[in-house]
Write an enzyme that holds these catalytic residues in place. Structure first.
Site, short mmCIF file in Angstrom:
data_model
loop_
_atom_site.label_atom_id
_atom_site.label_comp_id
_atom_site.label_asym_id
_atom_site.label_seq_id
_atom_site.Cartn_x
_atom_site.Cartn_y
_atom_site.Cartn_z
N TYR A 143 0.86 -1.18 0.00
CA TYR A 143 0.00 0.00 0.00
C TYR A 143 0.90 1.23 0.00
O TYR A 143 1.83 1.33 0.80
CB TYR A 143 -0.88 0.00 1.26
CG TYR A 143 -1.74 1.22 1.43
CD1 TYR A 143 -2.87 1.42 0.64
CD2 TYR A 143 -1.44 2.18 2.40
CE1 TYR A 143 -3.67 2.54 0.82
CE2 TYR A 143 -2.24 3.29 2.58
CZ TYR A 143 -3.36 3.47 1.78
OH TYR A 143 -4.15 4.58 1.95
N ASP A 238 9.40 2.67 -0.80
CA ASP A 238 8.41 3.34 0.04
C ASP A 238 8.75 2.99 1.49
O ASP A 238 8.41 1.90 1.98
CB ASP A 238 7.01 2.87 -0.34
CG ASP A 238 5.94 3.54 0.52
OD1 ASP A 238 6.30 4.18 1.54
OD2 ASP A 238 4.75 3.41 0.18
N LYS A 266 5.44 9.10 8.67
CA LYS A 266 5.33 8.50 10.02
C LYS A 266 6.42 8.97 10.99
O LYS A 266 6.31 10.05 11.54
CB LYS A 266 5.25 6.98 9.91
CG LYS A 266 4.00 6.53 9.11
CD LYS A 266 3.66 5.09 9.26
CE LYS A 266 2.58 4.61 8.32
NZ LYS A 266 1.23 4.74 8.77
N1 HOZ Z 1 -3.46 3.02 6.30
C1 HOZ Z 1 -2.67 3.39 7.43
C2 HOZ Z 1 -2.05 2.19 8.04
N2 HOZ Z 1 -1.46 1.29 7.14
C3 HOZ Z 1 -3.43 4.21 8.42
C4 HOZ Z 1 -4.70 3.61 8.91
C5 HOZ Z 1 -5.50 4.57 9.80
O1 HOZ Z 1 -5.00 5.61 10.21
O2 HOZ Z 1 -6.64 4.27 10.05
#
Ligand code: HOZ
Length: 420
Positions: A143, A238, A266
């Site tokens: 992702y 990434d 992050k």
């Molecule tokens: N998609 C992020 C974690 N892989 C963030 C999910 C979130 O903040 O709900």
């Protein structure tokens, strides 16, 4: 379910789609409704109903030092006393850029943005401009934020919710993406043989966190480096999740691979919203206003976020022992799993996969027993341990997690499996 949280969740659903501002936190992967949080300190979080949890989500990765570490709180307070945003350059942005370049040698220049999604979107645009090619290779279950063309076969919330690849994504965008199985060098070689002169970039999570934690097989990242170099495509790591998490220099330091471009987020924001993309000077020099690839942002380089990120990076640089402590603590947690369950771990990222495994790619991750995972999740939550509410997300340990926290957590994990 606790009452104030439930009331708030019901209320939220009237004004926010699904009641949340990012899908996975709505608990659809595990059922039930999410506790609403009011406070965090160290390894702990507290919800609206006064319940305390040991937190293994850590805001999905950024909180490497736990909640409210004093050095970051003080840095934010100092920045706050001088202004929240100028939309003009500040010295600390230069310092943060220098700190990133210093820690990650493949990054010769870096541009700060506000999120990981912005970083990957911009890096891909830049790769296309630099190579004059359109196609991008990504991997199933990885992702890279909600970038149109990268939502194809995506992990994280897309996998958790089983959302179709292309809802709202123009076909032409999806067609510009080649999605391949992670950890399959042969699939990448075949794609390059077929489309080699059209591929702008391969983008990869060098350690996947978004289908749960899946490490690269030996030689996989090396193959990506060799094939991209020989076909004139760019290699984009990434490292939004892995940057400053699996090692100070990220996964590229851990595995000894030098990508052309890297995306970060992050941890580099210290808990505030920051992303970044950077890499080779000749490529980064194409970003506007130095070059023709446009990318901009009103709040990019925001003083509060930059102060938090800089304090985080300075603290990590001054305390390299944090990484060995994280290694020991997370290994201790991983060891709580019984035989027959697959635990993947790299540094302080880990996932308990409810399958005999191994889990090496999306197909093997998808074979997990998700209802059983949901039972496990709620067993832990009910006893005060907050794990990611999806089989397809990594858990994170922070430097604030004590040996006692881990021992308590491991004991409750064992109870789940022994039925004690
Ligand atoms: N998609 C992020 C974690 N892989 C963030 C999910 C979130 O903040 O709900």
């Amino acid at each position: 379910m606790t009452s104030r949280s439930k009331t708030l969740f019901d209320r939220a659903q009237k004004s926010i789609p699904g009641g949340v501002n990012s899908p996975v936190r709505a608990f659809r992967g595990v059922g039930g409704s999410p506790p609403f949080m009011v406070r965090g300190q160290g390894s702990r979080i507290w919800d609206e109903d006064g319940n305390e949890y040991i937190d293994y989500v850590c805001s999905w990765g950024p909180l490497l030092l736990g909640h409210r570490p004093p050095e970051i709180v003080e840095a934010i307070e100092r920045a706050l006393s001088t202004g929240t945003s100028f939309g003009m350059p500040t010295e600390r942005e230069v310092e943060l850029a220098e700190a990133i370049c210093d820690a990650v040698p493949s990054i010769e220049m870096v541009r700060l943005v506000n999120s990981g999604t912005e970083a990957t979107m911009s890096a891909l645009r830049l790769a296309r401009a630099f190579t004059g090619r359109d196609l991008a290779v990504k991997f199933e279950g990885c992702y890279h934020g909600h970038v149109d063309s990268l939502l194809v076969k995506a992990g994280s919330g897309v996998a958790t919710l089983g959302i179709p690849d292309t809802a709202g994504v123009p076909k032409a965008f999806a067609d510009s993406t080649i999605a391949l199985p992670y950890n399959s060098p042969q699939a990448v070689a075949d794609a390059f043989e077929r489309y080699g002169d059209q591929i702008a970039a391969v983008i990869v999570e060098p350690v996947v966190g978004n289908m749960g934690c899946v490490p690269p097989a030996s030689g996989f990242l090396e193959t990506l480096r060799e094939l991209t170099s020989s076909y004139g495509a760019l290699l984009i790591f990434d490292e939004v999740m892995t940057g400053f998490r699996v090692a100070f220099g990220g996964a590229q330091a851990l595995y000894g691979i030098r990508p052309d471009l890297t995306t970060l987020g992050k941890v580099i924001g210290g808990g505030l919203p920051v992303g970044a993309y950077g890499g080779r000077r000749d490529i980064m020099s194409m970003v506007a206003p130095a070059g023709p690839v446009y990318q901009a942002g009103t709040l990019s380089g925001n003083p509060l976020a930059v102060a938090a990120g800089l304090a985080m990076l300075r603290h990590l640089k001054a305390h390299p022992e944090i990484y060995s402590q994280l290694e020991v603590r997370t290994a201790q947690l991983a060891a709580a799993a019984p035989a027959g369950l697959t635990v993947n771990r790299v540094g302080s990222m880990l996932t308990f996969f409810f399958t005999a495994g191994p889990v090496t790619d999306w197909d093997s991750a998808e074979r997990c027993d998700r209802p059983r995972f949901a039972q496990f999740f709620h067993w832990m939550l009910d006893r005060g341990f907050y794990l990611p509410p999806s089989q397809f997300e990594a858990a994170f340990v922070s430097a604030a997690h004590s040996e006692e926290d881990i021992e308590r957590t491991a004991a409750v994990i064992r109870q789940f499996f022994t039925g004690a």
